[in-house]
Design a protein around this motif. Sequence first.
Motif, PDB file in Angstrom:
ATOM      1  N   THR A 130      -6.488  83.238   9.379  1.00 22.34           N
ATOM      2  CA  THR A 130      -7.110  82.250   9.522  1.00 22.34           C
ATOM      3  C   THR A 130      -7.397  81.516   8.186  1.00 22.34           C
ATOM      4  OG1 THR A 130      -8.343  83.578  11.305  1.00 22.34           O
ATOM      5  CG2 THR A 130      -9.739  81.894  10.548  1.00 22.34           C
ATOM      6  N   ILE A 131      -7.812  80.300   8.233  1.00 22.79           N
ATOM      7  CA  ILE A 131      -7.514  79.544   6.832  1.00 22.79           C
ATOM      8  C   ILE A 131      -8.890  78.581   6.974  1.00 22.79           C
ATOM      9  CG2 ILE A 131      -6.277  77.841   5.527  1.00 22.79           C
ATOM     10  CD1 ILE A 131      -3.890  79.266   7.075  1.00 22.79           C
ATOM     11  N   GLY A 132      -9.552  78.617   5.610  1.00 22.18           N
ATOM     12  CA  GLY A 132     -10.666  77.771   5.630  1.00 22.18           C
ATOM     13  C   GLY A 132     -10.667  76.984   4.164  1.00 22.18           C
ATOM     14  N   ASP A 133     -11.340  75.787   4.137  1.00 25.18           N
ATOM     15  CA  ASP A 133     -11.528  75.155   2.953  1.00 25.18           C
ATOM     16  C   ASP A 133     -12.916  74.607   2.799  1.00 25.18           C
ATOM     17  OD1 ASP A 133     -11.776  73.227   0.842  1.00 25.18           O
ATOM     18  OD2 ASP A 133      -9.919  72.148   1.425  1.00 25.18           O
ATOM     19  N   PRO A 134     -13.596  75.037   1.992  1.00 25.67           N
ATOM     20  CA  PRO A 134     -15.115  74.758   1.999  1.00 25.67           C
ATOM     21  C   PRO A 134     -15.571  73.398   1.279  1.00 25.67           C
ATOM     22  CG  PRO A 134     -14.535  76.086  -0.034  1.00 25.67           C
ATOM     23  CD  PRO A 134     -13.356  75.832   0.986  1.00 25.67           C
ATOM     24  N   ALA A 135     -14.455  72.692   1.002  1.00 26.53           N
ATOM     25  CA  ALA A 135     -14.754  71.097   0.547  1.00 26.53           C
ATOM     26  C   ALA A 135     -13.511  70.547   0.792  1.00 26.53           C
ATOM     27  CB  ALA A 135     -14.987  71.254  -0.989  1.00 26.53           C
ATOM     28  N   CYS A 136     -13.521  70.060   2.098  1.00 23.42           N
ATOM     29  CA  CYS A 136     -11.848  69.876   2.454  1.00 23.42           C
ATOM     30  C   CYS A 136     -11.474  68.487   2.401  1.00 23.42           C
ATOM     31  CB  CYS A 136     -11.658  70.199   4.226  1.00 23.42           C
ATOM     32  SG  CYS A 136     -12.791  69.420   5.290  1.00 23.42           S
ATOM     33  N   GLY A 137     -12.472  67.598   2.174  1.00 27.60           N
ATOM     34  CA  GLY A 137     -12.035  65.977   2.111  1.00 27.60           C
ATOM     35  C   GLY A 137     -11.415  65.489   3.227  1.00 27.60           C
ATOM     36  N   THR A 138     -10.216  65.235   2.935  1.00 23.25           N
ATOM     37  CA  THR A 138      -9.215  64.691   3.944  1.00 23.25           C
ATOM     38  C   THR A 138      -8.336  66.015   4.710  1.00 23.25           C
ATOM     39  OG1 THR A 138      -7.425  64.056   2.451  1.00 23.25           O
ATOM     40  CG2 THR A 138      -8.900  62.302   3.071  1.00 23.25           C
ATOM     41  N   ALA A 139      -8.532  66.986   4.500  1.00 22.15           N
ATOM     42  CA  ALA A 139      -7.858  68.158   5.055  1.00 22.15           C
ATOM     43  C   ALA A 139      -6.544  68.422   4.256  1.00 22.15           C
ATOM     44  CB  ALA A 139      -7.900  68.142   6.605  1.00 22.15           C
ATOM     45  N   GLY A 140      -6.389  67.884   2.923  1.00 20.66           N
ATOM     46  CA  GLY A 140      -5.039  68.236   2.493  1.00 20.66           C
ATOM     47  C   GLY A 140      -4.310  69.599   2.758  1.00 20.66           C
ATOM     48  N   PHE A 141      -5.178  70.640   2.442  1.00 16.47           N
ATOM     49  CA  PHE A 141      -4.575  71.912   2.254  1.00 16.47           C
ATOM     50  C   PHE A 141      -4.481  72.495   3.654  1.00 16.47           C
ATOM     51  CE2 PHE A 141      -6.798  71.840  -1.964  1.00 16.47           C
ATOM     52  CZ  PHE A 141      -5.672  72.290  -2.967  1.00 16.47           C
ATOM     53  N   LEU A 142      -5.374  71.929   4.623  1.00  9.33           N
ATOM     54  CA  LEU A 142      -5.189  72.707   5.931  1.00  9.33           C
ATOM     55  C   LEU A 142      -3.694  72.030   6.514  1.00  9.33           C
ATOM     56  CD1 LEU A 142      -8.926  72.458   7.448  1.00  9.33           C
ATOM     57  CD2 LEU A 142      -7.740  74.545   6.217  1.00  9.33           C
ATOM     58  N   VAL A 143      -3.751  70.694   6.261  1.00  7.63           N
ATOM     59  CA  VAL A 143      -2.504  70.113   6.707  1.00  7.63           C
ATOM     60  C   VAL A 143      -1.321  70.489   6.247  1.00  7.63           C
ATOM     61  CG1 VAL A 143      -0.935  67.687   6.586  1.00  7.63           C
ATOM     62  CG2 VAL A 143      -3.268  67.776   7.511  1.00  7.63           C
ATOM     63  N   GLY A 144      -1.173  70.776   4.695  1.00  2.00           N
ATOM     64  CA  GLY A 144      -0.240  71.473   4.066  1.00  2.00           C
ATOM     65  C   GLY A 144       0.256  72.666   4.685  1.00  2.00           C
ATOM     66  N   THR A 145      -0.663  73.310   4.836  1.00  3.26           N
ATOM     67  CA  THR A 145      -0.334  74.971   5.661  1.00  3.26           C
ATOM     68  C   THR A 145       0.148  74.708   6.847  1.00  3.26           C
ATOM     69  OG1 THR A 145      -2.446  75.755   4.660  1.00  3.26           O
ATOM     70  CG2 THR A 145      -1.616  76.902   6.306  1.00  3.26           C
ATOM     71  N   MET A 146      -0.053  73.644   7.744  1.00  2.90           N
ATOM     72  CA  MET A 146       0.355  73.596   8.998  1.00  2.90           C
ATOM     73  C   MET A 146       2.194  73.103   8.714  1.00  2.90           C
ATOM     74  SD  MET A 146       0.111  73.635  12.155  1.00  2.90           S
ATOM     75  CE  MET A 146       1.338  73.479  13.435  1.00  2.90           C
TER      76      MET A 146
END
Length: 502
Positions: A182-198
């Motif tokens: 399970t992955i989180g970003d507390p200041a995600c902006g345009t979700a770059g880190f979540l998209v990068g993980t996907m």
Amino acid sequence: MSNLTTQQRSDIDKLWTEFWTGGITNPLTVIEQISFLMFARLLDVMETTGERKAERTKKPFQGRFSGKDDPRRWKNFKQKKAEEMLAVVRDQVFPHFRKLNGGTTFGEYMQDAQLMIQKPSLLVSAVNMIDKLPITEGDAKGDLYEYLLSKLTTAGINGQFRTPRHIIRFMVELLDPKPTETIGDPACGTAGFLVGTMQYLLEKYTSPKGKLKGESGETIYTGDLLEPYRDHIQNGMFHGFDFDATMLRIASMNLMLHGVDNPDIHYQDTLSNSFPERFPKQASAGFDLVLANPPFKGSLDEGDVHPTLTQTVKTKKTELLFVTLILRMLKKGGRSATIVPDGVLFGSSKAHTALRKVLVKENQLEGVISLPSGVFKPYAGVSTAILVFAKGGETDHVFFYDVDADGFSLDDKRDPVKENDLPDALARWNKRNARKDIDRGAKHFMVPVREIEERDFDLSINRYKDAKHDAVKYDPPAEIIAKLRTLEKEIASRLDELEGML
């Protein structure tokens, strides 16, 4: 800075000016409107891909439209005359956005999605430009966002600026996420880190059979080996928070376009008191991984910061509070790669030292990777580092790496260059060894925790590095004196000349 051609950039610049003259002057609104239209086009592309796959596999396909002739599809409305197109987009396409995914969090952000374009000719220009862009190819969507976001003349409010995609990719690879996590970003902006993980998971979990060729010859990773984890990926894996509603809309679209149907994206200031009240599961011990580049700017009103954060580190500085927050958000053994400004590594205030002590003594600080100061240009010239740490456990040795080059020039242009330490940094990280990595003159080495404690928990690489002294060669003294005499003669004769002119 991106792989867009000069022509594509100038098309975007032209469209930007048209928005401006059409009365839409807030840069974030322009980006949002362009995003909505890109999203409309990509929904159609995804639908077409799904229909083709269904024809090939003879399996039923549950699409997002009512068939090939649905007027809300890009390929159908882009042919229409200006006034008619405006009516379809305003009265059919946008209401359709709001109903997508049955009112989930994505629907929550689309509730107030509105077409701000009122001039039919502006809509036609925007649709034509987006139709020409290579947004179906690999990273082109990211390139487009990057270029659009670079048009936000300042770093934005709250010190927001986008993390370059290659840095995101590097950080994701450092943590090597698994499809069960399970992955989180507390200041995600345009979700770059979540998209990068996907993206990383799709590439890593695609069998040779699962790789397809796209229309332009690019490789499409189907992620066929992710099938057993599909439900978790779609509904439980990705969590992001930000307190800029426009960013969140862009984040939701970004994740949906990367195959995450129901991302958990919320409007929330994660440092505040209301975070644990509204999202108790995510606010403490909720995540296996946290990837973040939190805002560095400013200090907060201490009254609104949740006491669990200020107990650990008494400060109003956001960059220190975010690291404390991330530690709280991680499960025991959970890991993070977080970007911090250099001051966090060596700042001498009580709060700075207290935070580093918590990282080293009560948790496992695994790595400090220094980045060159041009990485965030043109938004900001700050020097930063990536901290890699795990919650709980204890620190034994810390891996240090000094990145001098990241594959792009370190000026405002950020043009691609040959020099790039990131692949080496990743390879060394994966093979780090406390017994072998002891050469303090190298780019990378391990430092035992005892030494870090002795230096007041200072984490700047230069405190531990051996400076290499290059022997400098000088001319013999007699030659230097002879050169000086010649210079002196020249000066005297020039002065005589000047005197003669008076």
